[in-house]
Motif scaffolding. Structure first.
Motif, PDB file in Angstrom:
ATOM      1  N   TYR A 167     -19.196 -21.518  -9.617  1.00 31.66           N
ATOM      2  CA  TYR A 167     -19.954 -22.256 -10.625  1.00 31.66           C
ATOM      3  C   TYR A 167     -19.612 -23.737 -10.618  1.00 31.66           C
ATOM      4  O   TYR A 167     -20.487 -24.597 -10.764  1.00 31.66           O
ATOM      5  N   THR A 168     -18.344 -24.046 -10.426  1.00 32.79           N
ATOM      6  CA  THR A 168     -17.930 -25.450 -10.337  1.00 32.79           C
ATOM      7  C   THR A 168     -18.591 -26.106  -9.132  1.00 32.79           C
ATOM      8  O   THR A 168     -19.102 -27.227  -9.228  1.00 32.79           O
ATOM      9  N   ALA A 169     -18.592 -25.405  -8.007  1.00 34.79           N
ATOM     10  CA  ALA A 169     -19.196 -25.946  -6.787  1.00 34.79           C
ATOM     11  C   ALA A 169     -20.706 -26.128  -6.938  1.00 34.79           C
ATOM     12  O   ALA A 169     -21.267 -27.129  -6.492  1.00 34.79           O
TER      13      ALA A 169
ATOM     14  N   ALA B   6     -22.657 -29.596  -6.743  1.00 33.34           N
ATOM     15  CA  ALA B   6     -23.754 -29.776  -5.787  1.00 33.34           C
ATOM     16  C   ALA B   6     -24.983 -30.377  -6.458  1.00 33.34           C
ATOM     17  O   ALA B   6     -25.656 -31.237  -5.879  1.00 33.34           O
ATOM     18  N   LEU B   7     -25.280 -29.944  -7.664  1.00 33.19           N
ATOM     19  CA  LEU B   7     -26.426 -30.507  -8.382  1.00 33.19           C
ATOM     20  C   LEU B   7     -26.197 -31.975  -8.724  1.00 33.19           C
ATOM     21  O   LEU B   7     -27.119 -32.793  -8.630  1.00 33.19           O
TER      22      LEU B   7
ATOM     23  N   ILE C  19     -31.037 -36.367   5.324  1.00 31.59           N
ATOM     24  CA  ILE C  19     -30.097 -37.063   6.206  1.00 31.59           C
ATOM     25  C   ILE C  19     -28.659 -36.688   5.846  1.00 31.59           C
ATOM     26  O   ILE C  19     -27.863 -36.338   6.725  1.00 31.59           O
ATOM     27  N   ILE C  20     -28.334 -36.723   4.571  1.00 34.07           N
ATOM     28  CA  ILE C  20     -26.971 -36.363   4.149  1.00 34.07           C
ATOM     29  C   ILE C  20     -26.731 -34.875   4.405  1.00 34.07           C
ATOM     30  O   ILE C  20     -25.640 -34.480   4.818  1.00 34.07           O
ATOM     31  N   GLY C  21     -27.743 -34.039   4.190  1.00 33.06           N
ATOM     32  CA  GLY C  21     -27.611 -32.613   4.464  1.00 33.06           C
ATOM     33  C   GLY C  21     -27.299 -32.347   5.928  1.00 33.06           C
ATOM     34  O   GLY C  21     -26.414 -31.537   6.244  1.00 33.06           O
ATOM     35  N   TYR C  22     -28.000 -33.028   6.838  1.00 36.08           N
ATOM     36  CA  TYR C  22     -27.722 -32.852   8.267  1.00 36.08           C
ATOM     37  C   TYR C  22     -26.338 -33.397   8.628  1.00 36.08           C
ATOM     38  O   TYR C  22     -25.646 -32.827   9.478  1.00 36.08           O
TER      39      TYR C  22
ATOM     40  N   TYR D 211     -21.988 -25.586  -1.105  1.00 39.84           N
ATOM     41  CA  TYR D 211     -23.141 -25.652  -2.003  1.00 39.84           C
ATOM     42  C   TYR D 211     -23.881 -26.981  -1.893  1.00 39.84           C
ATOM     43  O   TYR D 211     -25.111 -27.031  -2.025  1.00 39.84           O
ATOM     44  N   VAL D 212     -23.162 -28.063  -1.649  1.00 37.77           N
ATOM     45  CA  VAL D 212     -23.826 -29.359  -1.447  1.00 37.77           C
ATOM     46  C   VAL D 212     -24.724 -29.281  -0.209  1.00 37.77           C
ATOM     47  O   VAL D 212     -25.877 -29.724  -0.240  1.00 37.77           O
ATOM     48  N   THR D 213     -24.218 -28.697   0.864  1.00 37.91           N
ATOM     49  CA  THR D 213     -24.996 -28.582   2.096  1.00 37.91           C
ATOM     50  C   THR D 213     -26.267 -27.766   1.869  1.00 37.91           C
ATOM     51  O   THR D 213     -27.366 -28.190   2.265  1.00 37.91           O
ATOM     52  N   ILE D 214     -26.133 -26.624   1.223  1.00 40.42           N
ATOM     53  CA  ILE D 214     -27.305 -25.787   0.932  1.00 40.42           C
ATOM     54  C   ILE D 214     -28.322 -26.562   0.096  1.00 40.42           C
ATOM     55  O   ILE D 214     -29.517 -26.581   0.395  1.00 40.42           O
TER      56      ILE D 214
END
Length: 170
Positions: A8-10, A14-15, A73-76, A99-102
């Protein structure tokens, strides 16, 4: 920290990262065009408001596309950094990066291919000033598939292996 709290923290982190990257790109675009008006805080999200009557269709399209381009771009970049991230000893850091990547790979493509039709368009309204909406939605639909496969075939195995190796050591 137990697994559920870490997840949940992650997810929350990510949001926050998503909003910083996506809306930050809108802010930079608006400031560079000299059309920034205000930042609106709305429920769970934020929105960059501009003087749209002072913008050409091209400027509006670029402004609306900036958020999605920046998240992708940041995701890649996160995909390329994932082998290094997975070597981290911090479970919370790895969970946040997972979670940030997803989120960065999938949220905008899902919204701009499917959900924009259900929730009033948002950025798609401006993107449609650059290319026909059906082309843009089709392109983002293909990105959902490509990024989903990238996640499933590359990211998920790396992070799964990372967390399993950590569990074996513990």
């Amino acid at each position: 920290m137990n697994k559920r709290i870490r997840q949940y923290t992650a997810l929350f982190a990510a949001l926050i990262v998503y909003y910083i990257v996506h809306e930050g790109a809108h802010l930079i675009a608006a400031l560079s065009m000299g059309v920034f008006k205000t930042i609106n805080f709305m429920g769970l999200g934020i929105q960059i408001d501009v003087y749209n009557t002072q913008m050409t269709d091209l400027q509006m399209g670029i402004f609306c596309l900036a958020g999605a381009i920046s998240t992708l771009i940041i995701g890649y970049a996160m995909v390329f950094a994932s082998p290094m991230i997975c070597r981290s000893h911090s479970k919370i850091f790895r969970a946040i990066m997972y979670y940030v990547t997803i989120t960065l790979l999938l949220l905008d493509p899902v919204y701009l291919s499917v959900l924009c039709g259900l929730f009033g368009g948002g950025d798609m309204n401006g993107i449609a000033l650059l290319v026909p909406e059906w082309i843009a939605r089709g392109f983002f639909g293909l990105l959902v598939i490509a990024n989903g496969l990238l996640f499933w075939k590359v990211i998920l195995p790396q992070y799964t292996r990372s967390f399993k190796e950590e569990a074996k050591v513990s």
